[in-house]
Design a protein around this motif. Sequence first.
Motif, PDB file in Angstrom:
ATOM      1  N   LYS A  34       5.261   6.458  -0.487  1.00  0.00           N
ATOM      2  CA  LYS A  34       6.061   5.316  -0.061  1.00  0.00           C
ATOM      3  C   LYS A  34       5.119   4.381   0.695  1.00  0.00           C
ATOM      4  O   LYS A  34       4.466   4.791   1.646  1.00  0.00           O
ATOM      5  N   VAL A  35       5.030   3.142   0.251  1.00  0.00           N
ATOM      6  CA  VAL A  35       4.111   2.177   0.847  1.00  0.00           C
ATOM      7  C   VAL A  35       4.829   1.388   1.936  1.00  0.00           C
ATOM      8  O   VAL A  35       5.900   0.836   1.720  1.00  0.00           O
ATOM      9  N   ASN A  36       4.206   1.364   3.121  1.00  0.00           N
ATOM     10  CA  ASN A  36       4.724   0.617   4.265  1.00  0.00           C
ATOM     11  C   ASN A  36       3.728  -0.520   4.548  1.00  0.00           C
ATOM     12  O   ASN A  36       2.762  -0.319   5.282  1.00  0.00           O
ATOM     13  N   PRO A  37       3.960  -1.723   3.968  1.00  0.00           N
ATOM     14  CA  PRO A  37       2.978  -2.804   4.102  1.00  0.00           C
ATOM     15  C   PRO A  37       3.087  -3.532   5.443  1.00  0.00           C
ATOM     16  O   PRO A  37       4.164  -3.636   6.030  1.00  0.00           O
ATOM     17  N   SER A  38       1.948  -4.025   5.911  1.00  0.00           N
ATOM     18  CA  SER A  38       1.917  -4.892   7.093  1.00  0.00           C
ATOM     19  C   SER A  38       0.779  -5.887   6.899  1.00  0.00           C
ATOM     20  O   SER A  38      -0.094  -5.689   6.050  1.00  0.00           O
ATOM     21  N   VAL A  39       0.805  -6.948   7.690  1.00  0.00           N
ATOM     22  CA  VAL A  39      -0.205  -7.999   7.581  1.00  0.00           C
ATOM     23  C   VAL A  39      -1.015  -8.034   8.874  1.00  0.00           C
ATOM     24  O   VAL A  39      -0.456  -8.059   9.965  1.00  0.00           O
ATOM     25  N   ASP A  40      -2.343  -8.017   8.740  1.00  0.00           N
ATOM     26  CA  ASP A  40      -3.265  -8.118   9.876  1.00  0.00           C
ATOM     27  C   ASP A  40      -4.327  -9.149   9.501  1.00  0.00           C
ATOM     28  O   ASP A  40      -5.315  -8.822   8.838  1.00  0.00           O
ATOM     29  N   PRO A  41      -4.152 -10.413   9.927  1.00  0.00           N
ATOM     30  CA  PRO A  41      -5.084 -11.477   9.541  1.00  0.00           C
ATOM     31  C   PRO A  41      -6.530 -11.210   9.986  1.00  0.00           C
ATOM     32  O   PRO A  41      -7.462 -11.743   9.395  1.00  0.00           O
ATOM     33  N   GLU A  42      -6.722 -10.363  10.991  1.00  0.00           N
ATOM     34  CA  GLU A  42      -8.066 -10.072  11.473  1.00  0.00           C
ATOM     35  C   GLU A  42      -8.906  -9.277  10.463  1.00  0.00           C
ATOM     36  O   GLU A  42     -10.116  -9.176  10.618  1.00  0.00           O
ATOM     37  N   LEU A  43      -8.264  -8.721   9.427  1.00  0.00           N
ATOM     38  CA  LEU A  43      -9.007  -7.976   8.408  1.00  0.00           C
ATOM     39  C   LEU A  43      -9.852  -8.896   7.540  1.00  0.00           C
ATOM     40  O   LEU A  43     -10.789  -8.446   6.897  1.00  0.00           O
ATOM     41  N   LEU A  44      -9.506 -10.186   7.496  1.00  0.00           N
ATOM     42  CA  LEU A  44     -10.164 -11.213   6.697  1.00  0.00           C
ATOM     43  C   LEU A  44      -9.901 -11.058   5.206  1.00  0.00           C
ATOM     44  O   LEU A  44      -9.751 -12.036   4.495  1.00  0.00           O
ATOM     45  N   GLY A  45      -9.837  -9.852   4.702  1.00  0.00           N
ATOM     46  CA  GLY A  45      -9.570  -9.583   3.293  1.00  0.00           C
ATOM     47  C   GLY A  45      -9.627  -8.089   3.060  1.00  0.00           C
ATOM     48  O   GLY A  45     -10.019  -7.321   3.938  1.00  0.00           O
ATOM     49  N   GLY A  46      -9.214  -7.647   1.895  1.00  0.00           N
ATOM     50  CA  GLY A  46      -9.218  -6.227   1.587  1.00  0.00           C
ATOM     51  C   GLY A  46      -8.018  -5.510   2.176  1.00  0.00           C
ATOM     52  O   GLY A  46      -7.051  -6.137   2.597  1.00  0.00           O
ATOM     53  N   LEU A  47      -8.098  -4.167   2.195  1.00  0.00           N
ATOM     54  CA  LEU A  47      -6.981  -3.339   2.654  1.00  0.00           C
ATOM     55  C   LEU A  47      -7.474  -2.227   3.576  1.00  0.00           C
ATOM     56  O   LEU A  47      -8.604  -1.771   3.455  1.00  0.00           O
ATOM     57  N   VAL A  48      -6.576  -1.798   4.458  1.00  0.00           N
ATOM     58  CA  VAL A  48      -6.785  -0.572   5.215  1.00  0.00           C
ATOM     59  C   VAL A  48      -5.560   0.292   4.938  1.00  0.00           C
ATOM     60  O   VAL A  48      -4.430  -0.099   5.256  1.00  0.00           O
ATOM     61  N   VAL A  49      -5.771   1.444   4.305  1.00  0.00           N
ATOM     62  CA  VAL A  49      -4.679   2.344   3.928  1.00  0.00           C
ATOM     63  C   VAL A  49      -4.772   3.598   4.789  1.00  0.00           C
ATOM     64  O   VAL A  49      -5.833   4.226   4.862  1.00  0.00           O
ATOM     65  N   THR A  50      -3.668   3.948   5.439  1.00  0.00           N
ATOM     66  CA  THR A  50      -3.624   5.150   6.262  1.00  0.00           C
ATOM     67  C   THR A  50      -2.536   6.066   5.731  1.00  0.00           C
ATOM     68  O   THR A  50      -1.372   5.676   5.663  1.00  0.00           O
ATOM     69  N   ILE A  51      -2.942   7.270   5.338  1.00  0.00           N
ATOM     70  CA  ILE A  51      -2.000   8.291   4.862  1.00  0.00           C
ATOM     71  C   ILE A  51      -2.220   9.514   5.740  1.00  0.00           C
ATOM     72  O   ILE A  51      -3.243  10.181   5.629  1.00  0.00           O
ATOM     73  N   GLY A  52      -1.265   9.766   6.606  1.00  0.00           N
ATOM     74  CA  GLY A  52      -1.415  10.873   7.544  1.00  0.00           C
ATOM     75  C   GLY A  52      -2.625  10.633   8.421  1.00  0.00           C
ATOM     76  O   GLY A  52      -2.728   9.606   9.088  1.00  0.00           O
ATOM     77  N   SER A  53      -3.590  11.551   8.404  1.00  0.00           N
ATOM     78  CA  SER A  53      -4.791  11.400   9.219  1.00  0.00           C
ATOM     79  C   SER A  53      -5.951  10.799   8.421  1.00  0.00           C
ATOM     80  O   SER A  53      -7.029  10.609   8.954  1.00  0.00           O
ATOM     81  N   GLN A  54      -5.718  10.489   7.151  1.00  0.00           N
ATOM     82  CA  GLN A  54      -6.752   9.887   6.312  1.00  0.00           C
ATOM     83  C   GLN A  54      -6.688   8.376   6.392  1.00  0.00           C
ATOM     84  O   GLN A  54      -5.607   7.793   6.366  1.00  0.00           O
ATOM     85  N   ARG A  55      -7.853   7.743   6.472  1.00  0.00           N
ATOM     86  CA  ARG A  55      -7.903   6.285   6.511  1.00  0.00           C
ATOM     87  C   ARG A  55      -8.907   5.806   5.478  1.00  0.00           C
ATOM     88  O   ARG A  55     -10.052   6.264   5.445  1.00  0.00           O
ATOM     89  N   ILE A  56      -8.465   4.890   4.637  1.00  0.00           N
ATOM     90  CA  ILE A  56      -9.328   4.273   3.637  1.00  0.00           C
ATOM     91  C   ILE A  56      -9.473   2.818   4.055  1.00  0.00           C
ATOM     92  O   ILE A  56      -8.508   2.050   4.005  1.00  0.00           O
TER      93      ILE A  56
END
Length: 184
Positions: free
Chosen positions: A145-167
């Motif tokens: 289940k995807v829970n999207p949010s917007v963080d303009p400070e990322l500049l581009g790309g994605l940060v995906v967090t699943i449990g304790s894993q972060r991509i």
Amino acid sequence: MDISAGIQASLAGRYASALFELAAENGTVTAVETDLEGLAAALTDSAELRAVTTNPELSRSQQAAAIKGVAGHLGLSELTQNFLGVLAGNRRLSALPDMIRAFQMIAAAQRGEVTADVASAHPLSAEQLSALKDKLTAREGRTVKVNPSVDPELLGGLVVTIGSQRIDGSIRTRLNSLAQAMKA
């Protein structure tokens, strides 16, 4: 039922586990989950409701009356209303947002789902979210289940967090890594 020890150890987790067990016995897990989603939205939207749940100056009976009125207005199920009454009676309404999150985690685990928090610099389209969900489901081997949010400070790309894993595929992180490499 296999529930994470971390969830059960917390106050919110114990209440959420108890509510989940009652809902499972009654066959109303989906209804309670829907109730809690509506309640979470109401808490987010209403500063007055948040104040009612967190104000220590209100008596138990005042909190119970207020939360009963809100529950009636939202059309919550009897089990959810009783749960909220217990929280008011035990002066635990302030932990309600944590209890809602814990319940959702327990319900998702029972369904074999996992939640991915996805931060992006700009809002993702429905097609992008669907493609991301499909790729994450294939990677994890279970429903995501995807829970999207917007963080303009990322500049581009994605940060995906699943449990304790972060991509972290954000441009901000890549620029920071490049800056560190140039300093060395």
